[in-house]
Design an enzyme around this catalytic site. Sequence first.
Site, PDB file in Angstrom:
ATOM      1  CG  HIS A 306      -2.068   0.925   1.079  1.00 41.84           C
ATOM      2  ND1 HIS A 306      -1.973   2.269   1.344  1.00 41.84           N
ATOM      3  CD2 HIS A 306      -3.318   0.690   0.633  1.00 41.84           C
ATOM      4  CE1 HIS A 306      -3.139   2.825   1.082  1.00 41.84           C
ATOM      5  NE2 HIS A 306      -3.975   1.904   0.651  1.00 41.84           N
ATOM      6  CG  ASP A 363      -8.536  -4.456  -2.896  1.00 42.45           C
ATOM      7  OD1 ASP A 363      -9.760  -4.347  -2.737  1.00 42.45           O
ATOM      8  OD2 ASP A 363      -7.829  -3.528  -3.314  1.00 42.45           O
TER       9      ASP A 363
HETATM   10  N1  CMC Z   1       4.298  -7.567  -4.803  1.00 36.90           N
HETATM   11  C1  CMC Z   1       5.637  -7.514  -4.950  1.00 36.90           C
HETATM   12  N2  CMC Z   1       6.384  -6.407  -4.797  1.00 36.90           N
HETATM   13  C2  CMC Z   1       5.737  -5.276  -4.494  1.00 36.90           C
HETATM   14  C3  CMC Z   1       4.343  -5.242  -4.317  1.00 36.90           C
HETATM   15  C4  CMC Z   1       3.623  -6.443  -4.482  1.00 36.90           C
HETATM   16  N3  CMC Z   1       2.297  -6.472  -4.337  1.00 36.90           N
HETATM   17  N4  CMC Z   1       3.964  -3.984  -4.018  1.00 36.90           N
HETATM   18  C5  CMC Z   1       5.077  -3.242  -4.004  1.00 36.90           C
HETATM   19  N5  CMC Z   1       6.146  -4.022  -4.281  1.00 36.90           N
HETATM   20  C6  CMC Z   1       7.550  -3.608  -4.302  1.00 36.90           C
HETATM   21  C7  CMC Z   1       7.916  -2.920  -5.607  1.00 36.90           C
HETATM   22  O1  CMC Z   1       8.374  -3.844  -6.564  1.00 36.90           O
HETATM   23  C8  CMC Z   1       8.985  -1.953  -5.171  1.00 36.90           C
HETATM   24  O2  CMC Z   1      10.170  -2.689  -4.982  1.00 36.90           O
HETATM   25  P1  CMC Z   1      11.645  -1.978  -5.210  1.00 36.90           P
HETATM   26  O3  CMC Z   1      11.660  -0.779  -4.306  1.00 36.90           O
HETATM   27  O4  CMC Z   1      12.604  -3.040  -4.797  1.00 36.90           O
HETATM   28  O5  CMC Z   1      11.688  -1.632  -6.678  1.00 36.90           O
HETATM   29  C9  CMC Z   1       8.510  -1.522  -3.769  1.00 36.90           C
HETATM   30  O6  CMC Z   1       7.722  -2.624  -3.279  1.00 36.90           O
HETATM   31  C10 CMC Z   1       7.681  -0.266  -3.761  1.00 36.90           C
HETATM   32  O7  CMC Z   1       6.655  -0.427  -4.738  1.00 36.90           O
HETATM   33  P2  CMC Z   1       5.909   0.779  -5.424  1.00 36.90           P
HETATM   34  O8  CMC Z   1       5.130   0.256  -6.570  1.00 36.90           O
HETATM   35  O9  CMC Z   1       6.872   1.895  -5.671  1.00 36.90           O
HETATM   36  O10 CMC Z   1       4.995   1.248  -4.225  1.00 36.90           O
HETATM   37  P3  CMC Z   1       3.666   2.035  -4.335  1.00 36.90           P
HETATM   38  O11 CMC Z   1       3.445   2.737  -3.075  1.00 36.90           O
HETATM   39  O12 CMC Z   1       3.652   2.874  -5.566  1.00 36.90           O
HETATM   40  O13 CMC Z   1       2.628   0.832  -4.566  1.00 36.90           O
HETATM   41  C11 CMC Z   1       0.714  -0.459  -4.739  1.00 36.90           C
HETATM   42  C12 CMC Z   1       1.466   0.614  -3.936  1.00 36.90           C
HETATM   43  C13 CMC Z   1      -0.598  -0.743  -4.012  1.00 36.90           C
HETATM   44  C14 CMC Z   1       0.427   0.052  -6.134  1.00 36.90           C
HETATM   45  C15 CMC Z   1       1.589  -1.753  -4.793  1.00 36.90           C
HETATM   46  O14 CMC Z   1       1.895  -2.204  -3.504  1.00 36.90           O
HETATM   47  C16 CMC Z   1       0.931  -2.863  -5.606  1.00 36.90           C
HETATM   48  O15 CMC Z   1       1.054  -2.884  -6.833  1.00 36.90           O
HETATM   49  N6  CMC Z   1       0.182  -3.797  -4.926  1.00 36.90           N
HETATM   50  C17 CMC Z   1      -0.539  -4.831  -5.637  1.00 36.90           C
HETATM   51  C18 CMC Z   1      -1.893  -4.290  -6.103  1.00 36.90           C
HETATM   52  C19 CMC Z   1      -2.855  -4.088  -4.968  1.00 36.90           C
HETATM   53  O16 CMC Z   1      -3.033  -4.948  -4.099  1.00 36.90           O
HETATM   54  N7  CMC Z   1      -3.574  -2.954  -4.977  1.00 36.90           N
HETATM   55  C20 CMC Z   1      -4.570  -2.617  -3.968  1.00 36.90           C
HETATM   56  C21 CMC Z   1      -4.112  -1.471  -3.136  1.00 36.90           C
HETATM   57  S1  CMC Z   1      -5.112  -1.224  -1.638  1.00 36.90           S
HETATM   58  C22 CMC Z   1      -6.699  -0.873  -2.121  1.00 36.90           C
HETATM   59  C23 CMC Z   1      -6.882   0.271  -3.042  1.00 36.90           C
HETATM   60  O17 CMC Z   1      -6.082   1.206  -3.148  1.00 36.90           O
HETATM   61  O18 CMC Z   1      -7.892   0.258  -3.701  1.00 36.90           O
END
Ligand code: CMC
Length: 434
Positions: A306, A363
């Site tokens: 998140h 989720d």
């Molecule tokens: N699985 C594997 N690695 C992950 C994941 C994941 N689900 N989420 C983040 N990471 C890693 C990412 O690869 C990155 O690694 P590094 O720094 O080594 O390159 C690091 O964690 C930071 O990721 P980010 O994408 O820069 O972080 P963010 O704050 O932009 O992402 C997110 C938040 C929700 C988009 C992401 O965690 C994600 O894609 N999660 C899976 C999709 C998901 O479950 N979404 C629902 C979110 S909660 C409900 C809502 O908002 O509606």
Amino acid sequence: MSDKATLILDGKTYELPIIEGTEGEKAIDISKLFKETGYITFDPGYVNTGSCTSAITYMDGKNGILRYRGIPIEQLAEHSTFVETSYLLIHGELPTPDELSHFSSLLNDHSLVHEDMKAFFSNYPRGAHPMGILSSMVNALRAFYPEVPERSHEEEIDLTVARLLSKLRTLAAMSYKISRGHLVIYPSHELGYCANFLNMMFDSPVKPYVIDYDVVRALEVFWIISADHEQNCSTSAVRHVGSARVNLYASISAGISALWGPLHGGANQEVVEMLERIKNSGGDPRPFIERAKDKEDPFRLMGFGHRVYKTYDPRVPIIKKMVDRILEKLERTDPLLEIAQNLEEAAVNDPYFIEHDLYPNVDFYSGILLRAMDIPVNMFPVMFAIGRLPGWISQWKESMDDPNQKLCRPRQVYTGPTNRDYIPRDKRISRSKR
Ligand code: CMC
């Protein structure tokens, strides 16, 4: 503490005001920075940018706290209803019994949608995703129901709000019935908001739906905890689009489109599909965890991570409790629940997930709850959208009432070609021959 931040640029010192929220959150006000220095700030994805002040929802991502108008969601999930929580978000205070009864009557009175709207559904190709249909239907509502000017009287706004809250739920159930080729079931004056939705989804002339009030309560709780989440992607979309002074329906339609994305509200559908894939591959979650850690592989563990929470999402224990309660009540088991629990256990103990602060988000378990209610998987994001609607409306309303609100218009750092001349068509060389 100083109420100014000092910035030194090209040997010159600038003082930037600091603003502080009621929970002690601090921000450096850079709104005049460009005018004074010629510099902009750079923050792709708005990871560290406050786009507004807001008195609606408070989140503390480090300690896993979520409150609507100051009230912890745990208390709302325990004692409130979705309609009452919607009122709280939109009006800022819990309603008195009279206010609640008036609000509920408004929702009941405006629950029908214009019969001509059915024609829209019948022209959608079979198999169209219900989120796409819902987004365009909400836009279409404006053509059927008069628009309320932004700064109109409270009662007029209440009317539009009631229309939207009530009709979105009716449209969602209609889209499901029509997609199945089934008779549309109309809302009933006898039923509350959540029971009405379940009845519109599952009642049929050949098999009347028997309302189970434990299932209704589970839906109430799911919608309460989905109702707002401060400046998330879809809410920011609503505010962003609304800042151009487009009407409320169009702004909400933009929010629905944003919520549809798999990184946002579409994740609940993706989680269940991922759990199904784990089940079909023999049930071992470890290969999926390894893929999620592999930087060469675009796969991510859906329902994990998140932007704000760097610990457990406080909505997760509430959802988990509901899942256990409802499966026990319905005397059902769900093989995906065990897979989800094993996946969670393995992931939260894995050094990669620990180092990256990746925990289950809302989720991760919400799809299992929705499955227990027999909601089809492609309707999961729609269920989230109905829940998020009061949040979108309250944030839109707050932005319209904000005297400092401006057109949302970020800047960029240009990285394209510098000034060059137009080349006549017959003098151009194709890219492959260059
Ligand atoms: N699985 C594997 N690695 C992950 C994941 C994941 N689900 N989420 C983040 N990471 C890693 C990412 O690869 C990155 O690694 P590094 O720094 O080594 O390159 C690091 O964690 C930071 O990721 P980010 O994408 O820069 O972080 P963010 O704050 O932009 O992402 C997110 C938040 C929700 C988009 C992401 O965690 C994600 O894609 N999660 C899976 C999709 C998901 O479950 N979404 C629902 C979110 S909660 C409900 C809502 O908002 O509606």
